[in-house]
Design a protein around this motif. Sequence first.
Motif, PDB file in Angstrom:
ATOM      1  N   GLY A  48      46.341   6.095 -34.574  1.00 42.54           N
ATOM      2  CA  GLY A  48      46.896   4.935 -35.269  1.00 42.54           C
ATOM      3  C   GLY A  48      47.386   3.862 -34.312  1.00 42.54           C
ATOM      4  N   ASN A  49      47.733   4.271 -33.086  1.00 43.10           N
ATOM      5  CA  ASN A  49      48.176   3.298 -32.080  1.00 43.10           C
ATOM      6  C   ASN A  49      47.012   2.533 -31.462  1.00 43.10           C
ATOM      7  N   LEU A  50      45.817   3.082 -31.622  1.00 39.60           N
ATOM      8  CA  LEU A  50      44.661   2.539 -30.908  1.00 39.60           C
ATOM      9  C   LEU A  50      43.893   1.555 -31.779  1.00 39.60           C
ATOM     10  N   ASP A  51      44.581   0.928 -32.665  1.00 37.72           N
ATOM     11  CA  ASP A  51      43.933   0.169 -33.719  1.00 37.72           C
ATOM     12  C   ASP A  51      44.571  -1.216 -33.794  1.00 37.72           C
ATOM     13  N   PRO A  52      43.921  -2.228 -33.265  1.00 39.44           N
ATOM     14  CA  PRO A  52      44.570  -3.543 -33.178  1.00 39.44           C
ATOM     15  C   PRO A  52      44.470  -4.384 -34.444  1.00 39.44           C
ATOM     16  N   THR A  53      43.843  -3.890 -35.494  1.00 38.67           N
ATOM     17  CA  THR A  53      43.700  -4.743 -36.680  1.00 38.67           C
ATOM     18  C   THR A  53      44.561  -4.306 -37.862  1.00 38.67           C
ATOM     19  N   HIS A  54      44.991  -3.045 -37.886  1.00 37.37           N
ATOM     20  CA  HIS A  54      45.699  -2.601 -39.093  1.00 37.37           C
ATOM     21  C   HIS A  54      47.018  -3.335 -39.341  1.00 37.37           C
ATOM     22  N   PRO A  55      47.736  -3.819 -38.297  1.00 42.47           N
ATOM     23  CA  PRO A  55      49.019  -4.478 -38.607  1.00 42.47           C
ATOM     24  C   PRO A  55      48.875  -5.662 -39.558  1.00 42.47           C
ATOM     25  N   PHE A  56      47.717  -6.306 -39.537  1.00 41.36           N
ATOM     26  CA  PHE A  56      47.567  -7.509 -40.356  1.00 41.36           C
ATOM     27  C   PHE A  56      47.350  -7.175 -41.830  1.00 41.36           C
ATOM     28  N   PHE A  57      47.075  -5.920 -42.105  1.00 38.44           N
ATOM     29  CA  PHE A  57      47.066  -5.464 -43.497  1.00 38.44           C
ATOM     30  C   PHE A  57      48.275  -4.576 -43.755  1.00 38.44           C
ATOM     31  N   LEU A  58      48.262  -3.420 -43.131  1.00 38.62           N
ATOM     32  CA  LEU A  58      49.244  -2.380 -43.458  1.00 38.62           C
ATOM     33  C   LEU A  58      50.687  -2.866 -43.321  1.00 38.62           C
ATOM     34  N   HIS A  59      50.987  -3.610 -42.264  1.00 39.19           N
ATOM     35  CA  HIS A  59      52.378  -3.998 -41.988  1.00 39.19           C
ATOM     36  C   HIS A  59      52.691  -5.427 -42.440  1.00 39.19           C
ATOM     37  N   ARG A  60      51.836  -6.000 -43.224  1.00 39.11           N
ATOM     38  CA  ARG A  60      51.996  -7.416 -43.572  1.00 39.11           C
ATOM     39  C   ARG A  60      53.173  -7.637 -44.540  1.00 39.11           C
ATOM     40  N   PHE A  61      53.921  -8.697 -44.283  1.00 38.19           N
ATOM     41  CA  PHE A  61      54.921  -9.170 -45.244  1.00 38.19           C
ATOM     42  C   PHE A  61      54.308 -10.327 -46.022  1.00 38.19           C
ATOM     43  N   THR A  78      42.667 -11.166 -40.512  1.00 42.02           N
ATOM     44  CA  THR A  78      41.414 -10.553 -40.059  1.00 42.02           C
ATOM     45  C   THR A  78      40.291 -10.742 -41.070  1.00 42.02           C
ATOM     46  N   ARG A  79      40.627 -11.218 -42.276  1.00 39.16           N
ATOM     47  CA  ARG A  79      39.555 -11.511 -43.228  1.00 39.16           C
ATOM     48  C   ARG A  79      38.841 -12.801 -42.850  1.00 39.16           C
ATOM     49  N   VAL A  80      39.550 -13.654 -42.092  1.00 36.49           N
ATOM     50  CA  VAL A  80      38.977 -14.936 -41.698  1.00 36.49           C
ATOM     51  C   VAL A  80      38.392 -14.855 -40.290  1.00 36.49           C
ATOM     52  N   HIS A  81      39.143 -14.248 -39.370  1.00 34.15           N
ATOM     53  CA  HIS A  81      38.694 -14.160 -37.979  1.00 34.15           C
ATOM     54  C   HIS A  81      38.643 -12.688 -37.585  1.00 34.15           C
ATOM     55  N   ALA A  82      37.478 -12.212 -37.218  1.00 31.64           N
ATOM     56  CA  ALA A  82      37.405 -10.845 -36.694  1.00 31.64           C
ATOM     57  C   ALA A  82      37.894 -10.862 -35.252  1.00 31.64           C
ATOM     58  N   ARG A  88      42.480   1.226 -21.397  1.00 30.57           N
ATOM     59  CA  ARG A  88      43.179  -0.027 -21.686  1.00 30.57           C
ATOM     60  C   ARG A  88      42.377  -0.777 -22.738  1.00 30.57           C
ATOM     61  N   MET A  89      43.094  -1.243 -23.755  1.00 27.92           N
ATOM     62  CA  MET A  89      42.439  -1.955 -24.852  1.00 27.92           C
ATOM     63  C   MET A  89      42.844  -3.421 -24.834  1.00 27.92           C
ATOM     64  N   TYR A  90      41.906  -4.253 -25.224  1.00 36.62           N
ATOM     65  CA  TYR A  90      42.132  -5.694 -25.284  1.00 36.62           C
ATOM     66  C   TYR A  90      41.772  -6.165 -26.682  1.00 36.62           C
ATOM     67  N   ALA A  91      42.650  -6.917 -27.298  1.00 38.16           N
ATOM     68  CA  ALA A  91      42.339  -7.520 -28.599  1.00 38.16           C
ATOM     69  C   ALA A  91      42.477  -9.031 -28.460  1.00 38.16           C
ATOM     70  N   PHE A  92      41.407  -9.739 -28.738  1.00 32.38           N
ATOM     71  CA  PHE A  92      41.387 -11.202 -28.672  1.00 32.38           C
ATOM     72  C   PHE A  92      41.481 -11.750 -30.093  1.00 32.38           C
ATOM     73  N   TYR A  93      42.545 -12.491 -30.355  1.00 38.05           N
ATOM     74  CA  TYR A  93      42.717 -13.098 -31.672  1.00 38.05           C
ATOM     75  C   TYR A  93      42.486 -14.603 -31.517  1.00 38.05           C
ATOM     76  N   ASP A  94      41.393 -15.082 -32.082  1.00 39.91           N
ATOM     77  CA  ASP A  94      41.055 -16.502 -31.947  1.00 39.91           C
ATOM     78  C   ASP A  94      41.831 -17.283 -32.997  1.00 39.91           C
ATOM     79  N   THR A  95      43.068 -17.559 -32.657  1.00 43.22           N
ATOM     80  CA  THR A  95      44.031 -18.069 -33.624  1.00 43.22           C
ATOM     81  C   THR A  95      43.804 -19.532 -33.974  1.00 43.22           C
ATOM     82  N   SER A  96      43.329 -20.317 -33.025  1.00 40.11           N
ATOM     83  CA  SER A  96      43.152 -21.748 -33.291  1.00 40.11           C
ATOM     84  C   SER A  96      41.945 -22.242 -32.503  1.00 40.11           C
TER      85      SER A  96
END
Length: 463
Positions: free
Chosen positions: A208-221, A245-249, A262-270
């Motif tokens: 569960g720690n090795l998963d960079p996308t779940h916070p945007f669903f599971l932990h979302r406010f 993550t529904r808009v930007h993978a 080591r894991m890298y997650a790139f979030y193309d925010t803008s």
Amino acid sequence: MIDRKVVTLNGCDLVDDVRSPGSPTPRRLVMLSQEQNDLLTRVGPGTPGGEMLRRYWLPIALVQELPPQEGGDPPAPVPLRILGEDLVLFRDQQGRPGLIGIHCAHRGADLSYGRVEDGGLRCLYHGWLYDVHGRCLEQPGEPAGSTFYERVRQPSYACREAAGVFFACFGPGEPPLLPDYELFHVPDEHRWIHKYYHECSYLQGNEGNLDPTHPFFLHRFLSGSRSLQSRVPINDQRRTPAYDTRVHAPRVHAEEMPFGVRMYAFYDTSPEWTDVRTSCFVMPLTCAVGGGPVPPGDGYLMNWHVPIDDTHHWRFSMAFKRTGPIDRAHARERASITTADYRFPRNPNNRYLQDREEQKTDTFSGMGPIFVVHDSYATETAGPIQDRTREHLGAVDRGVSLERRMLLHAIRDVQEGRDPPHVMRRPEDNVQLEGLGVTEHRIPAGLTWPQYRREWAGDLAAR
Ligand code: FES
Ligand SMILES: [Fe+2]
């Protein structure tokens, strides 16, 4: 369409993304066989996976469960179950910790009920006495002059304290060095530790720690969330709260390191920038991630998922802050979410007290605002041992597949008589921790993973 080429390496099915030949991203393990899943999740004595885990120092209890005595009586011994073995942790009258088998070598009574006296732990049943190394010191009732006690030994394991936690090593022979993690080097008040009981295999907890996308669903406010406003605001001030993550993978990469992955997650925010977060898997059951009562970039959280047995585990969370003391209010808030025996009031037996009304206006999950509760739902409901022959790992799961590949290779190392990765025996080797850490960077949009690694190499190495 992505063309995939399946490769078999040492019994592991791996897949290459043929669309990006030459990519430095390691091959992915796509699906496990039942045999591989068993190798990774069976932890008892004599199992291949269990023997591999026994080569490492593992957290087994918090020091607050068996505090040092300051005058007065020694603390009560603590019964423990770790790696499928029933044990008792105690301190002798000198304060030395001992970890020995819980069932007395005489006729099996439970030693955790015993008395700490006369240099060891005395069984209540017939009074046999054991020291912290498992040596039998006395056998009242045996004939005078008997040396039988010299031939009786209680199972015992190496045990030591560090950073408010008892660590033990269950392997044969001389234990390796305790890895020199950064969190061991900060003052006590810069550190926060707790443990949580989980009703599932250690492996799915850690994955569960090795998963960079779940916070945007599971932990979302949800927008206007009541709970978010009531939280002590530390980690909710992340840079990417609106990322969807529904808009930007996110682009996810993973690379093998001497200590793990080591894991890298790139979030193309803008259109102008990309937020990059790195985190680490540390052999064999730990992850270094952002979070805990620590602001991003100022220390990090290490989660150790230690098997109680095949289908239960303890998650030991240890966070540290480099620049100053941990925020006590936040630490108290986090510790207060468990009962006195470190269990969650929200659990599978009450369906995590999910509230469908809350789910409409407050949190995505309807399970309150606490992330570790959400995580326990996500990992426990996959079953006591997740059936990994039926899952389908995607591109965002690169860290998970590489972690499994490393663990399978580590099992083979032990079977063939070698130390697995991140087992260190010489002080000069205890420097393999370069690159172990958690970082967050905002970089110009369009930068590739290799460019990022090159340009931020100094920062990535230092952490
Ligand atoms: S069972 Fe422990 S002394 Fe007999
Ligand atoms: Fe999570």
